[in-house]
Design a protein around this motif. Structure first.
Motif, mmCIF file in Angstrom:
data_model
loop_
_atom_site.group_PDB
_atom_site.id
_atom_site.type_symbol
_atom_site.label_atom_id
_atom_site.label_comp_id
_atom_site.label_asym_id
_atom_site.label_seq_id
_atom_site.Cartn_x
_atom_site.Cartn_y
_atom_site.Cartn_z
ATOM 1 N N MET A 19 -1.944 -14.495 -10.142
ATOM 2 C CA MET A 19 -1.924 -14.018 -8.766
ATOM 3 C C MET A 19 -2.680 -15.004 -7.887
ATOM 4 S SD MET A 19 -3.570 -10.534 -7.170
ATOM 5 C CE MET A 19 -2.343 -9.432 -7.865
ATOM 6 N N PRO A 20 -2.074 -15.438 -6.774
ATOM 7 C CA PRO A 20 -2.788 -16.355 -5.874
ATOM 8 C C PRO A 20 -4.111 -15.759 -5.415
ATOM 9 C CG PRO A 20 -0.470 -16.240 -5.292
ATOM 10 C CD PRO A 20 -0.705 -15.179 -6.330
ATOM 11 N N ARG A 21 -5.092 -16.605 -5.259
ATOM 12 C CA ARG A 21 -6.426 -16.139 -4.905
ATOM 13 C C ARG A 21 -6.434 -15.420 -3.558
ATOM 14 N NH1 ARG A 21 -10.603 -18.638 -2.068
ATOM 15 N NH2 ARG A 21 -12.643 -17.746 -2.503
ATOM 16 N N ARG A 22 -5.611 -15.876 -2.609
ATOM 17 C CA ARG A 22 -5.578 -15.238 -1.295
ATOM 18 C C ARG A 22 -5.078 -13.792 -1.403
ATOM 19 N NH1 ARG A 22 -1.404 -18.864 -1.568
ATOM 20 N NH2 ARG A 22 0.710 -18.004 -1.381
ATOM 21 N N VAL A 23 -4.093 -13.563 -2.301
ATOM 22 C CA VAL A 23 -3.555 -12.218 -2.485
ATOM 23 C C VAL A 23 -4.597 -11.325 -3.147
ATOM 24 C CG1 VAL A 23 -1.752 -10.849 -3.617
ATOM 25 C CG2 VAL A 23 -1.191 -13.069 -2.598
ATOM 26 N N ARG A 24 -5.255 -11.848 -4.171
ATOM 27 C CA ARG A 24 -6.295 -11.082 -4.856
ATOM 28 C C ARG A 24 -7.419 -10.719 -3.899
ATOM 29 N NH1 ARG A 24 -6.764 -14.296 -8.654
ATOM 30 N NH2 ARG A 24 -8.571 -15.525 -7.989
ATOM 31 N N ALA A 25 -7.792 -11.658 -3.022
ATOM 32 C CA ALA A 25 -8.864 -11.399 -2.059
ATOM 33 C C ALA A 25 -8.453 -10.322 -1.061
ATOM 34 C CB ALA A 25 -9.239 -12.686 -1.333
ATOM 35 N N ALA A 26 -7.196 -10.353 -0.612
ATOM 36 C CA ALA A 26 -6.718 -9.351 0.338
ATOM 37 C C ALA A 26 -6.705 -7.962 -0.297
ATOM 38 C CB ALA A 26 -5.322 -9.724 0.839
ATOM 39 N N ILE A 27 -6.295 -7.870 -1.551
ATOM 40 C CA ILE A 27 -6.293 -6.582 -2.254
ATOM 41 C C ILE A 27 -7.715 -6.050 -2.383
ATOM 42 C CG2 ILE A 27 -5.876 -5.485 -4.490
ATOM 43 C CD1 ILE A 27 -3.395 -7.221 -4.784
ATOM 44 N N ASP A 28 -8.639 -6.899 -2.802
ATOM 45 C CA ASP A 28 -10.037 -6.478 -2.947
ATOM 46 C C ASP A 28 -10.596 -5.979 -1.620
ATOM 47 O OD1 ASP A 28 -9.967 -7.182 -5.604
ATOM 48 O OD2 ASP A 28 -10.953 -9.121 -5.319
ATOM 49 N N PHE A 29 -10.264 -6.673 -0.546
ATOM 50 C CA PHE A 29 -10.774 -6.309 0.781
ATOM 51 C C PHE A 29 -10.222 -4.958 1.215
ATOM 52 C CE2 PHE A 29 -11.327 -6.591 5.369
ATOM 53 C CZ PHE A 29 -12.557 -7.214 5.485
ATOM 54 N N LEU A 30 -8.924 -4.748 1.020
ATOM 55 C CA LEU A 30 -8.303 -3.479 1.408
ATOM 56 C C LEU A 30 -8.862 -2.317 0.599
ATOM 57 C CD1 LEU A 30 -4.552 -4.415 1.951
ATOM 58 C CD2 LEU A 30 -5.988 -3.171 3.563
ATOM 59 N N ARG B 151 -5.707 1.884 -7.915
ATOM 60 C CA ARG B 151 -5.933 3.098 -7.146
ATOM 61 C C ARG B 151 -7.033 2.881 -6.107
ATOM 62 N NH1 ARG B 151 -4.873 8.585 -7.467
ATOM 63 N NH2 ARG B 151 -6.497 9.957 -6.678
ATOM 64 N N ILE B 152 -6.774 3.385 -4.885
ATOM 65 C CA ILE B 152 -7.762 3.330 -3.814
ATOM 66 C C ILE B 152 -8.510 4.648 -3.715
ATOM 67 C CG2 ILE B 152 -8.097 3.050 -1.330
ATOM 68 C CD1 ILE B 152 -5.579 1.304 -1.308
ATOM 69 N N GLY B 153 -7.781 5.750 -3.827
ATOM 70 C CA GLY B 153 -8.394 7.071 -3.722
ATOM 71 C C GLY B 153 -7.332 8.125 -3.535
ATOM 72 N N GLY B 154 -7.742 9.284 -2.995
ATOM 73 C CA GLY B 154 -6.813 10.376 -2.741
ATOM 74 C C GLY B 154 -6.883 10.807 -1.282
ATOM 75 N N TRP C 67 1.762 -4.126 -7.012
ATOM 76 C CA TRP C 67 2.267 -5.488 -6.902
ATOM 77 C C TRP C 67 3.107 -5.801 -8.133
ATOM 78 C CZ3 TRP C 67 -2.768 -4.227 -7.972
ATOM 79 C CH2 TRP C 67 -3.317 -4.701 -9.159
ATOM 80 N N PRO C 68 4.052 -6.729 -8.005
ATOM 81 C CA PRO C 68 4.936 -7.038 -9.131
ATOM 82 C C PRO C 68 4.230 -7.848 -10.202
ATOM 83 C CG PRO C 68 5.432 -8.455 -7.267
ATOM 84 C CD PRO C 68 4.399 -7.480 -6.789
ATOM 85 N N THR C 69 4.682 -7.665 -11.429
ATOM 86 C CA THR C 69 4.179 -8.482 -12.526
ATOM 87 C C THR C 69 4.625 -9.919 -12.317
ATOM 88 O OG1 THR C 69 4.339 -6.588 -14.012
ATOM 89 C CG2 THR C 69 4.177 -8.757 -15.029
ATOM 90 N N ARG C 70 3.716 -10.854 -12.456
ATOM 91 C CA ARG C 70 4.008 -12.247 -12.149
ATOM 92 C C ARG C 70 4.303 -13.081 -13.381
ATOM 93 N NH1 ARG C 70 2.702 -13.597 -6.952
ATOM 94 N NH2 ARG C 70 1.704 -11.956 -5.758
ATOM 95 N N GLY C 71 4.498 -12.458 -14.521
ATOM 96 C CA GLY C 71 4.794 -13.227 -15.720
ATOM 97 C C GLY C 71 3.626 -14.118 -16.083
ATOM 98 N N ALA C 72 3.926 -15.391 -16.351
ATOM 99 C CA ALA C 72 2.866 -16.325 -16.738
ATOM 100 C C ALA C 72 2.079 -16.836 -15.535
ATOM 101 C CB ALA C 72 3.471 -17.505 -17.504
ATOM 102 N N VAL D 46 0.876 -1.174 0.000
ATOM 103 C CA VAL D 46 0.000 0.000 0.000
ATOM 104 C C VAL D 46 0.913 1.223 0.000
ATOM 105 C CG1 VAL D 46 -1.828 1.241 1.198
ATOM 106 C CG2 VAL D 46 -1.746 -1.264 1.296
ATOM 107 N N ARG D 47 0.845 2.027 -1.051
ATOM 108 C CA ARG D 47 1.778 3.143 -1.184
ATOM 109 C C ARG D 47 1.050 4.468 -1.348
ATOM 110 N NH1 ARG D 47 6.906 0.660 -4.613
ATOM 111 N NH2 ARG D 47 7.788 -0.443 -2.815
ATOM 112 N N ILE D 48 1.683 5.508 -0.802
ATOM 113 C CA ILE D 48 1.141 6.864 -0.821
ATOM 114 C C ILE D 48 2.025 7.729 -1.701
ATOM 115 C CG2 ILE D 48 0.610 8.881 0.596
ATOM 116 C CD1 ILE D 48 0.220 6.961 2.959
ATOM 117 N N GLY D 49 1.404 8.546 -2.557
ATOM 118 C CA GLY D 49 2.161 9.485 -3.377
ATOM 119 C C GLY D 49 2.238 9.045 -4.821
#
Length: 325
Positions: free
Chosen positions: A305-316, A187-190, A297-302, A173-176
């Motif tokens: 994204m693990p489902r747990r990571v995708r779910a955490a991003i959606d939740f945040l 993007r989350i917002g401003g 998040w980094p590009t994962r090539g082929a 989670v990054r600011i700026g």
């Protein structure tokens, strides 16, 4: 025709216990082989048996045996061992590149299987800043953990733009504003800004009514600032000066609260100080444009994204965007 090394139904007699034993034994071998492959990749990535063991949560002896077992099985030296460091052999480097995608695919298949009963499992490493993280990210992640009892989270706090791949972070989670990179973003917002000062400072030096008046005031600055603050939608830059500087946001905000001068900070950092009357917000309506808040998040090539990571991003994203920080 060469016979199969594993028994078929024709080789099993009517003794179901014997057949069950054969199937069970084969299952254990397959699982061990996958673990050996994953261990080999960890050794390649870390360049050290010790670091690989730490990453995998296993003993050094266990990792060493796993690597030796894989090399014995293949009949090829995969890693060249020296007194200081391990180096992949050319054959090992090529082998690692070919099996990495396969293991990623297996991991994704496991995630999809767990998704069939809506369970999420595994570990997620998340990066964020030292002030924003504890106040806003941690409470949201606590809710996520409560909903997903088989998830483990590791929150890495840093105010530097760390390398996500090197730090093995699933996302941050990054600011700026972000520099150009190959990172994926959502993007989350401003985040709103606040110009503020202590009541004692304003009583002694007056309350500025326009950003241009800041040049006549003492300001509390970030050590790396270029002594110009941008205001309004056109980002007009105003020259400022001050005797107190720090890279620490907490130190700068405390200095403003102590009466050292006028400060500029994200509103979320100083909202409590404003609510408690310790500082007063000034130049309302003239603030700089909102600060972008996003997940990267980094590009994962082929690999997916693990489902747990995708779910955490959606939740945040859902929870943080609703806060209207």
């Amino acid at each position: 025709m060469i016979g199969s090394p594993f028994p078929t139904h024709d080789t099993c007699d009517d003794n179901s216990r014997r057949c069950g034993h054969i199937i069970s034994l084969f299952g254990r071998i397959a699982l061990a082989s996958l673990a050996d492959y994953a261990t080999f990749l960890a050794v390649i990535d870390e360049g050290s048996l010790t670091f690989a063991a730490t990453r995998l949560g296993r003993s050094l002896q266990s990792v060493s045996r796993s690597l030796a077992r894989l090399e014995d099985d293949l009949g090829v030296e995969l890693v060249s061992r020296t007194t200081r460091r391990l180096h992949p052999t050319p054959a090992g480097l090529e082998f690692a590149g070919r099996i990495r995608l396969a293991l990623t695919t297996i991991d994704a298949a496991r995630e999809d299987l767990l998704a069939s009963d809506r369970r999420l499992a595994g570990t997620i490493r998340i990066g964020t800043s030292s002030l924003f993280g504890p106040e806003f990210v941690t409470p949201v992640l606590s809710q996520f953990l409560a909903r997903n009892p088989e998830i483990d989270l590791e929150l890495v706090l840093s105010d530097e733009r760390v390398d996500l791949v090197a730090e093995k972070l699933d996302f941050a989670v990054r600011i700026g504003n972000l520099p150009d990179s190959n990172l994926r973003t959502r993007r989350i917002g401003g985040l709103s800004w606040a110009v503020f000062a202590s009541p004692a400072y304003l009583a002694a030096h007056g309350r500025p009514e326009h950003p241009q008046e800041l040049s006549r005031h003492e300001c509390v600055l970030r050590a790396s600032d270029d002594d110009r603050w941008a205001f309004g939608g056109n980002k007009k830059r105003i020259e400022v000066h001050g005797r107190f500087r720090s890279e620490s946001a907490a130190a700068r905000n405390a200095a403003v609260a102590s009466g050292f001068g006028i400060g500029l900070a994200p509103l979320w950092q100083v909202r409590r100080l404003i609510d408690q009357g310790i500082v007063e917000q000034i130049l309302v309506g003239h603030e700089p444009p909102p600060i972008p808040l996003q997940i990267v998040w980094p590009t994962r090539g082929a690999g997916a994204m693990p489902r747990r990571v995708r779910a955490a991003i959606d939740f945040l994203v859902a929870r943080l965007s609703a806060l209207r920080i």
